[in-house]
Scaffold this active site. Structure first.
Site, PDB file in Angstrom:
ATOM      1  N   SER A 221     -26.497 -11.910  -5.532  1.00 48.32           N
ATOM      2  CA  SER A 221     -26.740 -10.646  -6.213  1.00 48.32           C
ATOM      3  C   SER A 221     -27.024 -10.929  -7.685  1.00 48.32           C
ATOM      4  O   SER A 221     -26.178 -11.480  -8.403  1.00 48.32           O
ATOM      5  CB  SER A 221     -25.512  -9.731  -6.094  1.00 48.32           C
ATOM      6  OG  SER A 221     -25.589  -8.679  -7.050  1.00 48.32           O
ATOM      7  N   HIS A 222     -28.210 -10.534  -8.145  1.00 48.00           N
ATOM      8  CA  HIS A 222     -28.564 -10.767  -9.539  1.00 48.00           C
ATOM      9  C   HIS A 222     -27.776  -9.876 -10.491  1.00 48.00           C
ATOM     10  O   HIS A 222     -27.632 -10.190 -11.665  1.00 48.00           O
ATOM     11  CB  HIS A 222     -30.059 -10.541  -9.747  1.00 48.00           C
ATOM     12  CG  HIS A 222     -30.920 -11.614  -9.152  1.00 48.00           C
ATOM     13  ND1 HIS A 222     -31.146 -11.723  -7.801  1.00 48.00           N
ATOM     14  CD2 HIS A 222     -31.602 -12.641  -9.726  1.00 48.00           C
ATOM     15  CE1 HIS A 222     -31.930 -12.757  -7.567  1.00 48.00           C
ATOM     16  NE2 HIS A 222     -32.218 -13.341  -8.705  1.00 48.00           N
TER      17      HIS A 222
ATOM     18  N   GLU B  50     -34.191 -12.544   2.483  1.00 45.97           N
ATOM     19  CA  GLU B  50     -34.093 -14.004   2.434  1.00 45.97           C
ATOM     20  C   GLU B  50     -33.316 -14.538   3.640  1.00 45.97           C
ATOM     21  O   GLU B  50     -33.710 -15.530   4.254  1.00 45.97           O
ATOM     22  CB  GLU B  50     -33.414 -14.424   1.119  1.00 45.97           C
ATOM     23  CG  GLU B  50     -34.264 -14.167  -0.118  1.00 45.97           C
ATOM     24  CD  GLU B  50     -33.487 -14.273  -1.406  1.00 45.97           C
ATOM     25  OE1 GLU B  50     -34.109 -14.137  -2.480  1.00 45.97           O
ATOM     26  OE2 GLU B  50     -32.251 -14.472  -1.360  1.00 45.97           O
TER      27      GLU B  50
END
Length: 247
Positions: free
Chosen positions: A21-22, A95
């Site tokens: 999680s950015h 992803e």
């Protein structure tokens, strides 16, 4: 950790791909990447492993997906930093989906940064309770409970000198390198001792050079003073001779 190798990735560009999680996990992702890459490396090489970590927000720049897809295809392992935020991210799920479509679940490694993981034997899957940290794509993905690493204490980042964090990072590094964790940690200790010996040797050599330079400087100063004294004596003798001749 399971020791799987992605099919067709013998010449992979990356040893691992970090998915996270950015919004919440940038600090731990960066710290983990650094620790895993350098664990057990000889002093003369930059890193023992190479990990891909995207440091941009795909939600803001979706055109980067082809680059991410290429990196996924060039990686041997997938390292998921699991958290409720990661589970809710459509990019993390994308992803994971891509990875499972092209690789075995045994090559997917999990590091928990927040939330709770609990394996349900009856269901043969992780139990969905509270804040589920796993993306939807991982439902029923594992034939049996996989080993995962609890990184919750380091979500805000970690000091590379923290021995506990190094031990946790060794779980991932050992899996990617295909060696027992204990051997990798022993190798890391040997490399650190070797680096310490080299540093001490370099410091000792520098100290001796400083002593030699100081001694050379002192001798040069003494020689200069002796030359000056001889010059003054010669000058006095010459002045006395001139006076005698004049008289």
């Amino acid at each position: 950790m399971n020791d799987g190798i992605c099919g067709g990735s013998i010449m992979a560009l990356y040893d691992g791909f970090i998915s996270y999680s950015h919004t919440k996990d940038k600090p731990i992702a960066a710290a983990l990447q650094s620790a895993v890459q350098k664990l057990g490396k000889p002093w003369y090489v930059r890193r023992a492993l190479r990990l891909f970590r995207d440091d941009t927000s795909l939600s803001a720049t979706p055109h980067l997906w082809p680059t991410i897809e290429q990196a996924l295809g060039q990686s041997r392992y997938f390292l998921l930093l699991a958290s409720p935020e990661a589970a809710a991210s459509k990019w993390v799920n994308k992803e994971v989906t891509y990875w499972l479509e092209h690789n075995s679940a045994e090559t997917l490694l999990i590091g928990l940064t927040d939330g709770e993981l609990s394996w349900d034997e009856a269901a043969g899957d992780f139990a969905s309770r509270g804040t589920n940290p796993l993306p939807p794509a991982l439902a029923k993905a594992f034939p049996s409970e996989p080993k995962w690493v609890d990184l919750c204490s380091y979500r805000g980042g970690a000091d590379k000198r923290d021995a506990k964090f190094t031990e946790l990072a060794a779980d991932f590094a050992a899996a990617m390198r295909g060696v027992p964790k204990e051997d990798l940690l022993s190798q890391e200790v040997r490399q650190q001792r070797r680096a310490l010996r080299l540093a001490v040797g370099a410091a000792a050599a520098l100290f001796l050079l400083m002593i030699a330079a100081a001694a050379a400087g002192f001798l040069a100063y003494r020689a200069q003073q002796e030359a000056l004294r001889n010059f003054m004596l010669a000058k006095q003798a010459a002045d006395s001779l001139v006076i005698d001749i004049a008289q």
